[in-house]
Design an enzyme around this catalytic site. Structure first.
Site, PDB file in Angstrom:
ATOM      1  N   GLY A   1     -44.287 -18.777   4.777  1.00  0.00           N
ATOM      2  CA  GLY A   1     -44.083 -19.525   3.540  1.00  0.00           C
ATOM      3  C   GLY A   1     -44.091 -18.601   2.344  1.00  0.00           C
ATOM      4  O   GLY A   1     -44.489 -17.438   2.450  1.00  0.00           O
TER       5      GLY A   1
ATOM      6  N   CYS B   1     -46.681 -14.954  10.023  1.00  0.00           N
ATOM      7  CA  CYS B   1     -46.546 -14.452   8.663  1.00  0.00           C
ATOM      8  C   CYS B   1     -47.558 -15.141   7.736  1.00  0.00           C
ATOM      9  O   CYS B   1     -48.757 -14.991   7.925  1.00  0.00           O
ATOM     10  CB  CYS B   1     -45.098 -14.609   8.197  1.00  0.00           C
ATOM     11  SG  CYS B   1     -44.730 -13.604   6.755  1.00  0.00           S
ATOM     12  N   TYR B   2     -47.103 -15.957   6.787  1.00  0.00           N
ATOM     13  CA  TYR B   2     -48.070 -16.641   5.913  1.00  0.00           C
ATOM     14  C   TYR B   2     -49.062 -17.451   6.749  1.00  0.00           C
ATOM     15  O   TYR B   2     -50.249 -17.539   6.419  1.00  0.00           O
ATOM     16  CB  TYR B   2     -47.358 -17.564   4.911  1.00  0.00           C
ATOM     17  CG  TYR B   2     -48.326 -18.228   3.957  1.00  0.00           C
ATOM     18  CD1 TYR B   2     -48.732 -17.586   2.795  1.00  0.00           C
ATOM     19  CD2 TYR B   2     -48.870 -19.479   4.238  1.00  0.00           C
ATOM     20  CE1 TYR B   2     -49.650 -18.167   1.945  1.00  0.00           C
ATOM     21  CE2 TYR B   2     -49.795 -20.078   3.394  1.00  0.00           C
ATOM     22  CZ  TYR B   2     -50.172 -19.415   2.242  1.00  0.00           C
ATOM     23  OH  TYR B   2     -51.094 -19.980   1.398  1.00  0.00           O
TER      24      TYR B   2
ATOM     25  N   HIS C   1     -41.846 -12.082  12.586  1.00  0.00           N
ATOM     26  CA  HIS C   1     -41.224 -13.374  12.918  1.00  0.00           C
ATOM     27  C   HIS C   1     -40.626 -13.355  14.328  1.00  0.00           C
ATOM     28  O   HIS C   1     -39.522 -12.861  14.519  1.00  0.00           O
ATOM     29  CB  HIS C   1     -40.111 -13.690  11.909  1.00  0.00           C
ATOM     30  CG  HIS C   1     -40.644 -13.997  10.551  1.00  0.00           C
ATOM     31  ND1 HIS C   1     -41.042 -15.253  10.177  1.00  0.00           N
ATOM     32  CD2 HIS C   1     -40.876 -13.198   9.486  1.00  0.00           C
ATOM     33  CE1 HIS C   1     -41.492 -15.230   8.946  1.00  0.00           C
ATOM     34  NE2 HIS C   1     -41.415 -13.993   8.490  1.00  0.00           N
TER      35      HIS C   1
ATOM     36  N   GLU D   1     -39.429 -15.820  15.834  1.00  0.00           N
ATOM     37  CA  GLU D   1     -38.391 -16.863  15.934  1.00  0.00           C
ATOM     38  C   GLU D   1     -37.002 -16.353  15.577  1.00  0.00           C
ATOM     39  O   GLU D   1     -36.007 -16.989  15.925  1.00  0.00           O
ATOM     40  CB  GLU D   1     -38.759 -18.072  15.050  1.00  0.00           C
ATOM     41  CG  GLU D   1     -38.716 -17.862  13.542  1.00  0.00           C
ATOM     42  CD  GLU D   1     -39.975 -17.217  12.956  1.00  0.00           C
ATOM     43  OE1 GLU D   1     -40.734 -16.586  13.716  1.00  0.00           O
ATOM     44  OE2 GLU D   1     -40.192 -17.314  11.738  1.00  0.00           O
TER      45      GLU D   1
ATOM     46  N   SER E   1     -16.614 -41.646  12.352  1.00  0.00           N
ATOM     47  CA  SER E   1     -15.746 -40.813  11.510  1.00  0.00           C
ATOM     48  C   SER E   1     -14.959 -39.806  12.328  1.00  0.00           C
ATOM     49  O   SER E   1     -14.002 -39.219  11.832  1.00  0.00           O
ATOM     50  CB  SER E   1     -16.604 -40.060  10.484  1.00  0.00           C
ATOM     51  OG  SER E   1     -17.372 -39.080  11.158  1.00  0.00           O
ATOM     52  N   GLY E   2     -15.391 -39.579  13.566  1.00  0.00           N
ATOM     53  CA  GLY E   2     -14.763 -38.526  14.359  1.00  0.00           C
ATOM     54  C   GLY E   2     -15.512 -37.212  14.222  1.00  0.00           C
ATOM     55  O   GLY E   2     -15.217 -36.248  14.897  1.00  0.00           O
ATOM     56  N   GLY E   3     -16.521 -37.189  13.339  1.00  0.00           N
ATOM     57  CA  GLY E   3     -17.371 -36.006  13.211  1.00  0.00           C
ATOM     58  C   GLY E   3     -18.356 -35.959  14.383  1.00  0.00           C
ATOM     59  O   GLY E   3     -18.456 -36.917  15.152  1.00  0.00           O
ATOM     60  N   VAL E   4     -19.079 -34.831  14.490  1.00  0.00           N
ATOM     61  CA  VAL E   4     -19.958 -34.629  15.651  1.00  0.00           C
ATOM     62  C   VAL E   4     -21.010 -35.732  15.769  1.00  0.00           C
ATOM     63  O   VAL E   4     -21.178 -36.343  16.825  1.00  0.00           O
ATOM     64  CB  VAL E   4     -20.686 -33.257  15.536  1.00  0.00           C
ATOM     65  CG1 VAL E   4     -21.625 -33.048  16.700  1.00  0.00           C
ATOM     66  CG2 VAL E   4     -19.680 -32.137  15.439  1.00  0.00           C
ATOM     67  N   ASP E   5     -21.711 -36.012  14.656  1.00  0.00           N
ATOM     68  CA  ASP E   5     -22.870 -36.903  14.757  1.00  0.00           C
ATOM     69  C   ASP E   5     -22.467 -38.330  15.116  1.00  0.00           C
ATOM     70  O   ASP E   5     -23.023 -38.919  16.040  1.00  0.00           O
ATOM     71  CB  ASP E   5     -23.678 -36.881  13.455  1.00  0.00           C
ATOM     72  CG  ASP E   5     -24.131 -35.469  13.110  1.00  0.00           C
ATOM     73  OD1 ASP E   5     -24.205 -34.647  14.038  1.00  0.00           O
ATOM     74  OD2 ASP E   5     -24.387 -35.179  11.922  1.00  0.00           O
ATOM     75  N   SER E   6     -21.496 -38.881  14.398  1.00  0.00           N
ATOM     76  CA  SER E   6     -21.152 -40.279  14.691  1.00  0.00           C
ATOM     77  C   SER E   6     -20.500 -40.378  16.071  1.00  0.00           C
ATOM     78  O   SER E   6     -20.658 -41.384  16.771  1.00  0.00           O
ATOM     79  CB  SER E   6     -20.267 -40.888  13.597  1.00  0.00           C
ATOM     80  OG  SER E   6     -18.994 -40.323  13.583  1.00  0.00           O
TER      81      SER E   6
ATOM     82  N   LYS F   1     -28.822 -30.092  15.213  1.00  0.00           N
ATOM     83  CA  LYS F   1     -27.371 -30.145  15.454  1.00  0.00           C
ATOM     84  C   LYS F   1     -26.968 -29.567  16.817  1.00  0.00           C
ATOM     85  O   LYS F   1     -26.125 -30.134  17.509  1.00  0.00           O
ATOM     86  CB  LYS F   1     -26.658 -29.358  14.339  1.00  0.00           C
ATOM     87  CG  LYS F   1     -25.191 -29.616  14.237  1.00  0.00           C
ATOM     88  CD  LYS F   1     -24.944 -30.839  13.407  1.00  0.00           C
ATOM     89  CE  LYS F   1     -23.511 -31.113  13.115  1.00  0.00           C
ATOM     90  NZ  LYS F   1     -23.369 -32.260  12.195  1.00  0.00           N
TER      91      LYS F   1
END
Ligand code: XMP
Length: 521
Positions: free
Chosen positions: A58, A85-86, A178, A180, A231-236, A377
């Site tokens: 942080g 780290c922090y 880090h 990660e 919508s044709g997007g990934v999520d929907s 995502k």
């Protein structure tokens, strides 16, 4: 999700840019993790029942009186804790150690020396491969100077004498670097070692996630009907596939064709979902409505508002034609949830309702279902692959809600949209063909409504200009213009000018963000 997966890790967020990355890495290892802000009420932590806790990095200065602290009761939970780290600094200070300003700031690569080869956290790395030095990613100006009682130093770097610590009887660990980030050698193994110390089973798999989500949807929706704006997007798209798997015909999707989509996009969406997957999709052909609402409007923000408003009207019109719909599904994903609550001071666990969306108002009289709200995502994409959504659809570059409306500069005309669609399609075809599509993070064409001179045969002609834009970016907050090969740009430019009548000139946008934005409007 939290109830289905018994073995979970909690990430306590102190505001690091890498916090989400920690959660993603833990999930990649196969263990469910959630992020809570450092100042969340302790009762949410106990209710979550984590098998271990990671304290993130942080921006605060641990030496300042009012800097961020985790509730000290976490150290009495009798579960493993890893401070990064922090997170390591505050853990040390809170448990009786001390910190100081580093003589030398460390930003970037550093060489870590593993001093204690018997370390519970790092020992396996040295015993597996006899590797005692690791290239690690550091980013700090403060360091622990006195470790708390019962702790020992397990690693150091050239500029930081206390780069990793542990108290093995309690399973408390601190890393100044880090693990990660991918730049850190064997970082994932270090996190995996921590996950193993926590005693977590690795149950977070695509199959289990899909099983859990579809079970929940079945229970929540029962025999009621559910509506989704596709919508044709990934999520929907992934929400549609999940709902279809869970409740089949009880799902109806509304796909609004606003006339500002890419070439053949509407047909592709209908093909994939309606024809191949058997999902009930209503296609609202509202092109005329959008173009007429946009006529005489050139201001970009005004255009966005009009497109948003028209979308809601069309959606509501179609929705009211349907009977007995009880639920509305939305493609809210986990980063939206975290960010809407504010990662630093917001109480992500307290503010439960999130207002994401393809712009739908909240007073639509539906109950909300958000099957992706626990997912990142990349997890959404993996689920999409498992459910049979085409690869090309899942790995497409982001496309803004207002679509070509903000890529046609100024006034939006149907003719301009047609020209732009063709130019954009040529650019995309060539990017795929040259295997460059996935090497850039967003690419598109922009229509410039200026007339520039060209010659065809002996004739001078004055036609429009197309700009090509391609960027490399991680978070879309900053971006570098993509160094596409000149030969490639040459092919695209020639095709656009030769194949599209009304275009006389193609330019390539070489502006970074900042100061330019990715879109032109
Ligand atoms: P900018 O242009 O701000 O874009 O650098 C950053 C990212 O956001 C997308 N973008 C939008 N997405 N509605 C959206 O859904 C919008 O109005 C909008 N404006 C920009 C842009 O495509 C890029 O990925």
């Amino acid at each position: 999700m939290a109830n289905f997966f018994r073995d979970k890790l909690l990430i306590i967020d102190f505001g690091s840019q890498y916090t989400q990355l920690i959660a993603r890495r833990v999930r990649e290892i196969g263990v469910y993790s959630e992020i809570f802000p450092y100042d969340c009420d302790f009762k949410y932590i106990t209710e979550f029942e984590p098998k271990g806790i990671i304290l993130s990095g942080g921006p605060d200065t641990v030496l300042e009186n009012n800097s961020a602290r985790v509730d000290e009761k976490v150290f009495e939970l009798d579960i493993p804790i890893l401070g990064i780290c922090y997170g390591m600094q505050t853990m040390s200070v809170q448990l009786g150690g001390q910190a100081q300003f580093s003589k030398k700031h460390e930003y970037g690569f550093a060489t870590l020396n593993i001093d204690n080869t018997k370390s519970k956290l790092l020992g396996q790395i040295t015993s597996d491969s006899n590797q005692k030095k690791l290239n690690v990613w550091m980013s700090h100006g403060i360091e622990v100077s006195v470790i708390p009682n019962e702790f020992e130093i397990i690693a150091s770097s050239n500029n930081c004498a206390i780069a990793a610590i542990e108290r093995s009887d309690k399973n408390f660990f601190g890393l100044q670097f880090h693990p990660e980030v991918t730049h850190t050698d064997r970082g994932k193994e270090i996190l995996e070692r921590f996950v193993d110390i926590c005693g977590c089973n690795k149950e977070w798999t695509v199959k289990n996630i899909v099983k859990n989500i579809t079970n929940n949807l079945k229970v929540n929706i029962g025999d009621k009907k559910v509506l989704l704006g596709l919508s044709g997007g990934v999520d929907s798209s992934v929400v549609a596939a999940l709902l279809h798997k869970a409740v089949g015909d009880q799902l109806t999707c509304i796909f609004v064709d606003n006339g500002l989509l890419r070439l053949n996009e509407g047909d592709q969406v209908m093909n994939t979902f309606s024809k191949h997957m058997g999902v009930k999709v209503i296609r609202a052909n509202a092109q005329k409505k959008f173009f007429s609402a946009l006529s005489n409007v050139s201001d970009p923000e005004e255009k966005r508002k009009i497109i948003g408003r028209c979308f809601i009207e069309v959606f509501e019109d179609e929705a009211t034609k349907l009977k007995d719909i009880e639920f509305l599904a939305q493609g809210t994903i986990y980063p939206d949830v975290i960010e809407s609550a504010g990662s630093k001071t917001g109480k992500a666990k307290v503010i439960k309702s999130h207002h994401n969306v393809g712009g739908l108002p909240e007073d639509l009289n539906f109950k909300l279902v958000e099957p992706l709200r626990d997912l990142f995502k990349d997890e959404v994409r993996n689920i999409g692959l498992d459910l049979g959504i085409p690869n090309k659809m899942l790995f497409r570059h982001p496309f803004p809600g207002p679509g070509l409306g903000v890529r046609i500069l100024g006034f939006v005309e149907e003719e301009y949209a047609e020209i732009l669609r063709l130019a954009d399609n040529i650019f995309m075809e060539e990017l795929y063909k040259a295997d460059l599509y996935n090497k850039v993070n967003q690419a598109f064409a922009v229509f410039l409504p200026v007339k520039s001179v060209g010659v065809t045969g002996d004739e001078r002609r004055y036609d429009f200009v197309i700009s090509l834009r391609a960027v490399e970016t991680i978070d879309f907050m900053t971006a570098r213009w993509a160094r596409l090969p000149f030969e490639f740009l040459d092919v695209v430019s020639n095709r656009i000018i030769n194949e599209i009548n009304r275009v006389s000139r193609v330019v390539y946008d070489i502006s970074g963000k900042p100061p330019a934005t990715i879109e032109w409007e």
